[in-house]
Design a protein around this motif. Structure first.
Motif, PDB file in Angstrom:
ATOM      1  N   LYS A  26      -0.831  -5.258  -1.837  1.00 43.69           N
ATOM      2  CA  LYS A  26      -1.784  -5.845  -0.884  1.00 43.69           C
ATOM      3  C   LYS A  26      -1.324  -7.219  -0.437  1.00 43.69           C
ATOM      4  O   LYS A  26      -1.387  -7.563   0.749  1.00 43.69           O
ATOM      5  CB  LYS A  26      -3.167  -5.926  -1.524  1.00 43.69           C
ATOM      6  N   LYS A  27      -0.844  -8.023  -1.389  1.00 43.87           N
ATOM      7  CA  LYS A  27      -0.369  -9.369  -1.072  1.00 43.87           C
ATOM      8  C   LYS A  27       0.796  -9.337  -0.082  1.00 43.87           C
ATOM      9  O   LYS A  27       0.915 -10.214   0.788  1.00 43.87           O
ATOM     10  CB  LYS A  27       0.053 -10.074  -2.366  1.00 43.87           C
ATOM     11  N   ALA A  28       1.629  -8.289  -0.193  1.00 44.15           N
ATOM     12  CA  ALA A  28       2.819  -8.193   0.659  1.00 44.15           C
ATOM     13  C   ALA A  28       2.563  -7.434   1.959  1.00 44.15           C
ATOM     14  O   ALA A  28       3.487  -7.266   2.770  1.00 44.15           O
ATOM     15  CB  ALA A  28       3.951  -7.524  -0.113  1.00 44.15           C
ATOM     16  N   GLY A  29       1.332  -6.939   2.162  1.00 42.71           N
ATOM     17  CA  GLY A  29       1.020  -6.225   3.392  1.00 42.71           C
ATOM     18  C   GLY A  29       1.436  -4.766   3.380  1.00 42.71           C
ATOM     19  O   GLY A  29       1.612  -4.156   4.437  1.00 42.71           O
ATOM     20  N   TYR A  30       1.582  -4.189   2.198  1.00 39.61           N
ATOM     21  CA  TYR A  30       1.917  -2.772   2.052  1.00 39.61           C
ATOM     22  C   TYR A  30       0.691  -2.008   1.528  1.00 39.61           C
ATOM     23  O   TYR A  30      -0.205  -2.591   0.920  1.00 39.61           O
ATOM     24  CB  TYR A  30       3.072  -2.587   1.062  1.00 39.61           C
ATOM     25  N   GLU A  31       0.687  -0.706   1.765  1.00 40.21           N
ATOM     26  CA  GLU A  31      -0.365   0.150   1.223  1.00 40.21           C
ATOM     27  C   GLU A  31       0.198   0.969   0.068  1.00 40.21           C
ATOM     28  O   GLU A  31       1.251   1.590   0.193  1.00 40.21           O
ATOM     29  CB  GLU A  31      -0.898   1.103   2.286  1.00 40.21           C
ATOM     30  N   LEU A  32      -0.520   0.967  -1.051  1.00 41.92           N
ATOM     31  CA  LEU A  32      -0.106   1.743  -2.216  1.00 41.92           C
ATOM     32  C   LEU A  32      -1.167   2.788  -2.524  1.00 41.92           C
ATOM     33  O   LEU A  32      -2.344   2.462  -2.677  1.00 41.92           O
ATOM     34  CB  LEU A  32       0.070   0.827  -3.425  1.00 41.92           C
ATOM     35  N   THR A  33      -0.767   4.054  -2.604  1.00 46.60           N
ATOM     36  CA  THR A  33      -1.661   5.117  -3.042  1.00 46.60           C
ATOM     37  C   THR A  33      -1.180   5.615  -4.394  1.00 46.60           C
ATOM     38  O   THR A  33       0.017   5.602  -4.673  1.00 46.60           O
ATOM     39  CB  THR A  33      -1.691   6.284  -2.040  1.00 46.60           C
ATOM     40  N   THR A  34      -2.124   6.026  -5.222  1.00 43.39           N
ATOM     41  CA  THR A  34      -1.794   6.437  -6.588  1.00 43.39           C
ATOM     42  C   THR A  34      -2.377   7.803  -6.894  1.00 43.39           C
ATOM     43  O   THR A  34      -3.545   8.065  -6.599  1.00 43.39           O
ATOM     44  CB  THR A  34      -2.338   5.424  -7.613  1.00 43.39           C
ATOM     45  N   GLN A  35      -1.556   8.663  -7.472  1.00 46.46           N
ATOM     46  CA  GLN A  35      -1.998   9.951  -7.995  1.00 46.46           C
ATOM     47  C   GLN A  35      -1.317  10.151  -9.339  1.00 46.46           C
ATOM     48  O   GLN A  35      -0.169   9.759  -9.514  1.00 46.46           O
ATOM     49  CB  GLN A  35      -1.623  11.087  -7.040  1.00 46.46           C
TER      50      GLN A  35
END
Length: 330
Positions: free
Chosen positions: A68-77
């Motif tokens: 989030k800080k770097a402007g990326y989206e992370l999804t987790t499964q």
């Protein structure tokens, strides 16, 4: 487990897309309430080893905050169990539209090679977090604790607790082929040789199931009257070992050293069910994993191997090490 349950569990894991750290369950992805699609090339995916374990929750929290800080989206499964077949289902579900980078804790150092390699072939950067493949050519970077040193530290902690008392020590590992726990078991066994009053009662595998760990402890107590210590290589084996000792009325009589510092383990240490814990820093592993993924995507220097710190915690040092306790939610 039955094949139908395995497949259904993996499909359910792949479909679960709920708010991440509001529930604190690994395997659920966080959107932060923002429905806007991320910019091209800024989609990251995290597939940890298993759902709902505080270690992986803490890792996910660290990774999400950094993304989030770097402007990326992370999804987790995450798979419902630490199982290569279940994890393969999730990796394969990435399909022909993979993320820009995949952060993954391989559940088997060999069995996960082919599915991860396929994602890499489709253009994704691969970052290993916590566990690693035997083939070192696949990942851009690998971030984990030095698990061999962690096992060594566990043996040193046990030796201090036992003192000069002679006796046997049992090691409870998870699954053959799991790089992290296998390294912990080896480090422990190697270090044990430096303490002549302690002898190995062998290494037994629990398939990462607490009930199997409890059964192994019950059997060891019956077959090894001089048992003075048990080293459990992860959360599930530790909880199972504590149950086995509790059922036999041997809590405190046999020193239990656990790996990790989940809420239940910390509470167990306070109660005297554990005599020592070896804590990792999973949030830092997640954070550094995202940092290395972004560096790889942006053409910046990548560090191939990074090592997170480890900490020995006993009842006397609980308060001083509270920052290393694992989270159940972000």
């Amino acid at each position: 487990m039955k094949k139908t349950l395995l497949v259904a569990g993996a499909m359910f894991s792949a479909a679960a897309l709920l708010t991440a750290c509001g529930s604190g369950t690994v395997g659920q992805t966080g959107s932060g309430g923002d429905s806007a699609k991320p910019a091209a090339g800024k989609k990251l995916a995290l597939i940890p080893g298993v759902q709902a374990e505080p270690f992986y929750i803490s890792m996910q929290c660290g990774a999400e905050a950094e993304a989030k800080k770097a402007g990326y989206e992370l999804t987790t499964q995450a798979p419902q169990k630490f199982d290569a077949a279940m994890q393969t289902q999730l990796v394969n579900a990435l399909g022909s539209n993979p993320p820009s980078a995949l952060l993954i804790a391989p559940t088997d150092a060999q069995a996960m090679l082919a599915p991860i390699q396929q994602v890499k072939t489709r253009g994704a950067k691969i970052i290993e977090v916590d566990t690693a493949l035997k083939d070192t050519s696949v990942a851009e970077a690998s971030i984990s604790s030095d698990n061999t040193e962690g096992g060594k530290l566990a043996a040193q902690t046990l030796a201090k607790l036992v003192g000069d008392k002679p006796g046997s020590v049992l090691v409870l590992d998870t699954i053959a082929g799991t790089s992290t726990t296998n390294a912990r078991a080896k480090g422990f066994t190697d270090e044990l040789a430096n303490h002549p009053n302690l002898k190995s009662a062998g290494v037994q595998f629990t398939q990462n199931e607490p009930d199997q760990a409890a059964s192994k402890v019950t059997a060891a107590l019956a077959s090894t009257p001089d048992l003075v210590g048990i080293f459990a290589t992860n959360l599930n084996t530790g909880e199972g070992a504590a149950t086995g000792l509790r059922n036999a009325g041997k809590v405190g009589a046999v020193n239990l050293i656990g790996f990790d510092a989940s809420p239940s383990e910390v509470e167990g240490l306070k109660k005297g069910e554990y005599q020592g814990l070896i804590a990792q820093d999973p949030a830092a592993i997640g954070q550094q994993g995202v940092q290395q993924a972004i560096a790889a995507l942006e053409g910046k220097p990548v560090t191939r191997t990074l090592t997170a710190q480890l900490h020995s915690i006993t009842k006397d040092t609980l308060d001083a090490n509270s920052q290393y306790f694992y989270k159940q939610k972000c």
